[in-house]
Design a protein around this motif. Structure first.
Motif, PDB file in Angstrom:
ATOM      1  N   LYS A   1      10.684  12.915 -23.962  1.00 32.60           N
ATOM      2  CA  LYS A   1      11.374  11.732 -23.449  1.00 32.60           C
ATOM      3  C   LYS A   1      10.760  10.442 -23.993  1.00 32.60           C
ATOM      4  O   LYS A   1       9.536  10.287 -24.025  1.00 32.60           O
ATOM      5  CB  LYS A   1      11.304  11.695 -21.914  1.00 32.60           C
ATOM      6  CG  LYS A   1      11.892  12.930 -21.216  1.00 32.60           C
ATOM      7  CD  LYS A   1      13.397  12.948 -21.285  1.00 32.60           C
ATOM      8  CE  LYS A   1      13.963  14.102 -20.442  1.00 32.60           C
ATOM      9  NZ  LYS A   1      15.420  14.182 -20.535  1.00 32.60           N
TER      10      LYS A   1
ATOM     11  N   ALA B   1      20.471   4.398 -18.181  1.00 30.90           N
ATOM     12  CA  ALA B   1      20.747   4.347 -16.737  1.00 30.90           C
ATOM     13  C   ALA B   1      21.103   2.935 -16.278  1.00 30.90           C
ATOM     14  O   ALA B   1      21.756   2.755 -15.258  1.00 30.90           O
ATOM     15  CB  ALA B   1      19.539   4.872 -15.957  1.00 30.90           C
TER      16      ALA B   1
ATOM     17  N   ASP C   1      11.054   0.676 -15.953  1.00 28.90           N
ATOM     18  CA  ASP C   1      11.813   1.616 -15.121  1.00 28.90           C
ATOM     19  C   ASP C   1      13.217   1.036 -14.937  1.00 28.90           C
ATOM     20  O   ASP C   1      13.420   0.121 -14.145  1.00 28.90           O
ATOM     21  CB  ASP C   1      11.102   1.786 -13.767  1.00 28.90           C
ATOM     22  CG  ASP C   1      11.862   2.690 -12.801  1.00 28.90           C
ATOM     23  OD1 ASP C   1      13.008   3.065 -13.105  1.00 28.90           O
ATOM     24  OD2 ASP C   1      11.313   2.987 -11.723  1.00 28.90           O
TER      25      ASP C   1
ATOM     26  N   LYS D   1      19.367  10.569 -22.206  1.00 27.87           N
ATOM     27  CA  LYS D   1      20.368   9.912 -21.378  1.00 27.87           C
ATOM     28  C   LYS D   1      19.741   8.888 -20.441  1.00 27.87           C
ATOM     29  O   LYS D   1      20.368   7.871 -20.074  1.00 27.87           O
ATOM     30  CB  LYS D   1      21.138  10.954 -20.575  1.00 27.87           C
ATOM     31  CG  LYS D   1      22.332  10.396 -19.818  1.00 27.87           C
ATOM     32  CD  LYS D   1      23.133  11.508 -19.155  1.00 27.87           C
ATOM     33  CE  LYS D   1      24.342  10.934 -18.428  1.00 27.87           C
ATOM     34  NZ  LYS D   1      25.152  12.013 -17.782  1.00 27.87           N
ATOM     35  N   HIS D   2      18.484   9.107 -20.051  1.00 30.95           N
ATOM     36  CA  HIS D   2      17.808   8.207 -19.118  1.00 30.95           C
ATOM     37  C   HIS D   2      17.675   6.784 -19.666  1.00 30.95           C
ATOM     38  O   HIS D   2      17.519   5.829 -18.906  1.00 30.95           O
ATOM     39  CB  HIS D   2      16.412   8.748 -18.777  1.00 30.95           C
ATOM     40  CG  HIS D   2      15.490   8.831 -19.954  1.00 30.95           C
ATOM     41  ND1 HIS D   2      15.610   9.796 -20.932  1.00 30.95           N
ATOM     42  CD2 HIS D   2      14.426   8.060 -20.334  1.00 30.95           C
ATOM     43  CE1 HIS D   2      14.678   9.629 -21.845  1.00 30.95           C
ATOM     44  NE2 HIS D   2      13.935   8.574 -21.510  1.00 30.95           N
TER      45      HIS D   2
ATOM     46  N   VAL E   1      15.866   2.350 -13.678  1.00 32.67           N
ATOM     47  CA  VAL E   1      16.583   2.753 -12.456  1.00 32.67           C
ATOM     48  C   VAL E   1      16.273   1.763 -11.342  1.00 32.67           C
ATOM     49  O   VAL E   1      17.166   1.316 -10.608  1.00 32.67           O
ATOM     50  CB  VAL E   1      16.199   4.185 -12.040  1.00 32.67           C
ATOM     51  CG1 VAL E   1      16.831   4.533 -10.695  1.00 32.67           C
ATOM     52  CG2 VAL E   1      16.631   5.184 -13.121  1.00 32.67           C
TER      53      VAL E   1
END
Length: 470
Positions: A199, A18, A355, A14-15, A357
């Motif tokens: 992951k 994001a 990244d 799911k990450h 996020v």
């Protein structure tokens, strides 16, 4: 979202989404298209198996022995046997039964170059690249064999090197080869995972971190690029495979091909003698009575230092140089099963990632993830010992790899250059040329493949540096 994103989310990824709402419609499509190339559950399973395999190998007690004499032959100082094999190999080349696969997917980053490693200039007086040296060897062996047709040369590149490699060949007019005899194809890639093996990493807003799938990815690349169909259509029976970084490689080596033909081997490999008991190289041997390559880390100190009482040489001395022979009959029989059954191995690496996020790129200073790769020699145990051979050759004549940056201890541009020049100079000395002290002569592969065609230089004196015989 889509079925693809649901599949990834249901498998703990799911990450990866994001930042989904920040993407344009085009970027969303690009991300989903890239993710659609892989099965996340399968990647996780393969990674967990690879982690378990690494732990198993560390604790295993395998029965490791040298290859039996029926599968091991040295042609060092054996002129008559070399000629026997060479005649068989030259005939196969003449009849159009031989093709060559070059593994050239690596970049020269460790050498301080962003170009494909095959483009690298090791500092010869002629300034020839590795690709040019090898192309000229192919030209010469075609002449020696009086080949009825050019030897097909299949060059495996990678995503980062494909375009640059093809452009390099085009700009250099294929180094005198026929463009139609060269086929470029890409090896596969695999996404990287975190240290848990669960992951996946994003490499950008719209794609995963991917890396080449190891030299064992050759087999899947042969299938995906329909090379086996091409071998069969061309009437190819014998494949010689090698790596681009060996400046001394004997491309389409008739001795090696003849060795396999004479002994009816389905798969064969070349070896050189270890420099010493603790040289950090893989060893060609048997493990639990099956042919294999074992890593130096798997061998005990006692076994590594063991000496054969009869020869006085190391018991385990056959250093792997990733130089193999395959019969096309074997590939027809085994290729699909190899692809399905080959294990994956883990390499713990510092993996830069995006990244999503915080919308920034992270460059770690410590290993933070796992890259999956396959090893080309993992198929060796699937071959019956009586159909597997290992040919020991002289290191100074056939193996000087280019792996490390200029100025390092070994396997660097300086050692590769010295090895190439020293070998050519030795050929001239053998025919009676006079070579002054500290003089090395570059003998082009266009003139001589392995020391032939130099008789005209008997009695000639070479007393100046940087002399080129082209």
């Amino acid at each position: 979202m889509s079925e693809i994103s649901s599949t990834y989310e249901n498998n703990g990824q799911k990450h990866l989404f994001a930042h989904w709402e920040t993407l344009s419609a085009e970027e969303k499509s690009e991300l989903l298209a890239q993710l659609g190339k892989f099965d996340p559950a399968c990647l996780q399973r393969n990674c967990q198996k690879a982690i378990a395999l690494a732990e198993e190998n560390m604790g295993s007690e395998n029965v490791i022995k040298p290859l039996p004499a029926s599968s091991y032959k040295s042609v060092i100082d054996d002129v008559s046997t070399k000629k026997l094999y060479a005649d068989l190999g030259l005939q196969a080349i003449k009849n159009g039964q031989v093709a060559v696969i070059l593994m050239a997917g690596g970049q020269g980053t460790r050498l301080g170059s962003s170009a494909p490693k095959g483009c690298y200039d090791i500092g010869l007086p002629s300034k020839k690249s590795l690709f040019q040296i090898q192309a000229e060897k192919l030209l010469r062996i075609q002449q020696l064999a009086q080949a009825q047709q050019p030897i097909p040369w299949y060059i495996m590149t990678s995503g980062p090197t494909r375009e640059a490699t093809e452009t390099f060949f085009q700009k250099n007019n294929y180094f005198g080869l026929s463009p139609s005899q060269i086929t470029f194809f890409n090896q596969g890639t695999l996404p990287a995972l975190d240290m848990s093996g669960e992951k996946l990493f994003l490499g950008s807003k719209t794609g995963l971190v991917e890396s080449p799938d190891g030299n064992g990815g050759l087999y899947r690349a042969i299938k995906n690029n329909k090379l086996l169909e091409d071998f069969n259509a061309r009437g190819i029976k014998h494949i010689h495979m090698y790596c681009v970084d060996n400046v001394l490689v004997k491309i389409a080596d008739p001795v090696f091909i003849g060795y396999a033909i004479q002994n009816k081997f389905q798969l064969a490999t070349k070896a050189v003698r270890k420099r010493d008991a603790h040289e950090s190289v893989g060893i060609i041997a048997t493990k639990n009575s099956k042919p294999c390559v074992i890593e130096y880390s798997e061998i005990s100190k006692q076994l590594a230092e063991s000496v054969d009482a009869e020869s006085g040489l190391l018991t385990l001395r056959a250093a792997n140089i990733v130089n193999h022979y395959y019969s096309v009959d074997l590939l027809n029989e085994k290729l699909d099963s190899w692809i399905e059954s080959m294990p994956y191995h883990i390499a713990k690496k510092k993996i830069p990632y995006y990244d999503n996020v915080n919308d920034k790129y992270i460059k770690p200073t410590e290993p933070n993830g796992i890259k999956l790769e396959q090893f080309i020699f993992d198929v060796f145990p699937s071959i019956d010992l009586e159909k597997f051979g290992c040919l020991e050759v002289e290191r100074a004549e056939e193996f000087s790899p280019l792996k490390n940056a200029p100025g390092t201890a070994n396997d660097n541009p300086e050692t590769a250059r010295a090895a190439f020049l020293t070998l050519g100079t030795s050929w001239l000395k053998n025919v009676g040329a006079v070579i002054k002290d500290n003089v090395l002569v570059e003998v082009s592969a266009r003139r001589s493949y392995s020391g032939e065609n130099l008789e005209e230089f008997k009695g000639k004196t070479f007393d100046k540096p940087n002399h080129i015989l082209d």
